[in-house]
Design a protein around this motif. Structure first.
Motif, PDB file in Angstrom:
ATOM      1  N   VAL A  46       0.789  -1.165  -0.042  1.00  0.00           N
ATOM      2  CA  VAL A  46       0.022  -0.055   0.041  1.00  0.00           C
ATOM      3  C   VAL A  46       0.947   1.076  -0.230  1.00  0.00           C
ATOM      4  N   TYR A  71       0.430  -2.233  10.139  1.00  0.00           N
ATOM      5  CA  TYR A  71      -0.274  -2.647   8.853  1.00  0.00           C
ATOM      6  C   TYR A  71       0.833  -4.023   8.497  1.00  0.00           C
ATOM      7  N   ALA A  75       4.049  -0.871   3.576  1.00  0.00           N
ATOM      8  CA  ALA A  75       3.427   0.314   3.478  1.00  0.00           C
ATOM      9  C   ALA A  75       4.502   1.401   3.426  1.00  0.00           C
ATOM     10  N   PRO A 135       2.563  -0.437  -5.778  1.00  0.00           N
ATOM     11  CA  PRO A 135       1.494  -0.899  -4.650  1.00  0.00           C
ATOM     12  C   PRO A 135       0.242  -1.374  -5.474  1.00  0.00           C
ATOM     13  N   PHE A 137      -2.601  -1.162  -3.599  1.00  0.00           N
ATOM     14  CA  PHE A 137      -3.647  -0.243  -3.181  1.00  0.00           C
ATOM     15  C   PHE A 137      -2.931   1.078  -3.018  1.00  0.00           C
ATOM     16  N   LEU A 139      -3.940   4.646  -0.699  1.00  0.00           N
ATOM     17  CA  LEU A 139      -4.676   5.313   0.360  1.00  0.00           C
ATOM     18  C   LEU A 139      -4.662   6.673   0.075  1.00  0.00           C
ATOM     19  N   LEU A 152      -5.556   1.400   8.462  1.00  0.00           N
ATOM     20  CA  LEU A 152      -5.235   0.878   6.939  1.00  0.00           C
ATOM     21  C   LEU A 152      -5.536  -0.586   7.062  1.00  0.00           C
ATOM     22  N   VAL A 156      -7.928  -2.488   4.038  1.00  0.00           N
ATOM     23  CA  VAL A 156      -7.586  -3.437   3.040  1.00  0.00           C
ATOM     24  C   VAL A 156      -8.198  -4.797   3.004  1.00  0.00           C
ATOM     25  N   LEU A 216      -9.433   4.389  -0.104  1.00  0.00           N
ATOM     26  CA  LEU A 216      -8.630   3.269  -0.337  1.00  0.00           C
ATOM     27  C   LEU A 216      -8.906   2.860  -1.981  1.00  0.00           C
ATOM     28  N   ARG A 218      -7.962   0.665  -5.466  1.00  0.00           N
ATOM     29  CA  ARG A 218      -6.833  -0.214  -6.118  1.00  0.00           C
ATOM     30  C   ARG A 218      -6.096   0.596  -7.240  1.00  0.00           C
ATOM     31  N   THR A 219      -4.775   0.225  -7.270  1.00  0.00           N
ATOM     32  CA  THR A 219      -4.071   0.780  -8.370  1.00  0.00           C
ATOM     33  C   THR A 219      -4.368   0.520  -9.718  1.00  0.00           C
TER      34      THR A 219
END
Length: 392
Positions: A46, A71, A75, A135, A137, A139, A152, A156, A216, A218-219
């Motif tokens: 992330v 997390y 991250a 990543p 994800f 944020l 976080l 996720v 959040l 998704r890439t």
């Protein structure tokens, strides 16, 4: 019957419909979905992107909470210093040195290019840099938002467990001063009335929105939706982001937050007024017709009930008094759950018509400022109406 009696009956009918037919917007039970099944064996990577402009006053209360995230996966935090003049970027580096925790990178992209709002310009650079780390994800969170240590991880887990492309939480805004108590819970109440969370979260959604303070994403969904380029002119960037994700086929969830809190104070009416007025007319797509309809709707739904009760009781108009009083009672009842969520006393609920009147004035002022050529203003920048609306 008198005109006032007819108006009060129409208002009561509107409130019965809002109570039962507007996605139960007044309920506050849309919270982050609970975990289903065992903990993941591998937690996705992330990147946290924080756009920040002149945030030195709030950063000590917010940034350490991000750096201290518990997390289980990899991250890191990217703070984008968007032309600050108060040492925001330097302070962020100092806080990271003192607090430790997740790695922090501070970047400064320079002034926005024409056609970009400042926050989205900052997000563009932050997201581009973050994507070089691979990543799964992103944020996206505002610089005034403090997160619980497990925030976080819970975001996720909710996205992975429920196969969601965008998970957004409406941060709990600060409620301390008398004006904040009067205005802030109603802000979220009106937002939920306009975008019922249940409608957004349905398998077949009937509304689309997000809360920009905590998103959040998704890439791969951001790439598919061409975010933020596709919404670069948007003043109401969170709703525009959600619509772009939805158009790309993404699944969205929005709810109220636990452990996601805004630390920005709005002690006086002036600060709250500017917060609402800066984007109110943009929400109406800069349409005089929608403005007129909104003003008329606010008057009918929120101002007619108490007026009908008082005037009807004074003049012996029993129908107006009964219908107005009943509508006011329904209105008050729908507001109580939001006041409970904000831990505020129930006696504030009957004051909702007063708050609605203030929002009416803020909306009209937003339109006036637009036609004076001032557009939406925030932290020293003014955004005129875009040539092509990007938040449709």
């Amino acid at each position: 019957m008198s005109a006032l009696a007819w108006s009060s009956i129409v208002s009561l009918a509107a409130w019965v419909w809002l109570l039962l037919g507007q996605g139960f917007f007044w309920r506050t039970d849309q919270r982050l979905p609970p975990r289903r099944g065992p903990q993941p064996t591998r937690w996705p990577r992330v990147a946290v992107v924080v756009p920040a402009r002149d945030e030195a006053a709030v950063l000590p209360s917010s940034l350490p909470s991000l750096l201290a995230q518990d997390y289980p996966g990899v991250a890191e935090v990217f703070l984008v210093d968007d032309g600050s003049t108060d040492g925001t970027g330097r302070l962020a580096t100092e806080l990271a040195g003192r607090c430790g925790g997740l790695p922090l990178t501070v970047v400064s992209p320079g002034e926005p290019e024409p056609g970009w709002t400042g926050k989205l310009w900052a997000l563009r650079h932050g997201m581009a840099l973050a994507r070089t780390r691979g990543p799964e994800f992103l944020l996206l969170t505002d610089a005034d938002i403090a997160h619980a240590p497990d925030g976080l991880r819970r975001l996720v887990a909710a996205a992975v467990d429920n196969d969601l492309d965008l998970v957004s939480q409406m941060a709990r805004l600060r409620v301390g001063s008398p004006w904040e108590r009067l205005v802030v819970p109603a802000f979220v109440y009106f937002f939920a009335q306009l975008y019922p969370f249940r409608w957004i979260n349905r398998a077949r959604p009937r509304a689309t929105a997000a809360a920009g303070g905590c998103v959040l994403l998704r890439t791969e969904t951001a790439v598919a939706a061409d975010v933020p380029e596709a919404i670069r002119q948007a003043v109401i960037d969170d709703v525009s982001l959600a619509r772009a994700v939805r158009r790309s086929g993404g699944r969205i969830w929005l709810g109220l937050a636990e452990g996601v809190d805004s630390v920005r104070p709005y002690p006086g009416l002036g600060e709250l007024w500017r917060m609402v007025a800066r984007s109110a007319y943009a929400q109406l797509r800069h349409s005089p017709l929608l403005l007129a309809g909104t003003v008329a709707g606010l008057v009918l739904v929120y101002l007619v009930p108490p007026t009908a009760l008082v005037v009807g009781a004074r003049d012996g108009d029993a129908v107006a008094a009964w219908a107005g009083g009943t509508a006011w009672a329904v209105m008050t009842g729908t507001y109580l759950p939001m006041l409970r969520y904000y831990r505020q006393p129930p006696w504030l609920a009957p004051l909702l018509p007063l708050t609605a009147f203030l929002y009416l004035l803020m909306t009209v002022d937003s339109a006036v400022q637009h036609y004076r050529g001032r557009g939406a203003a925030w932290k020293g920048r003014t955004y005129a109406r875009p040539d092509a609306a990007s938040d449709r």
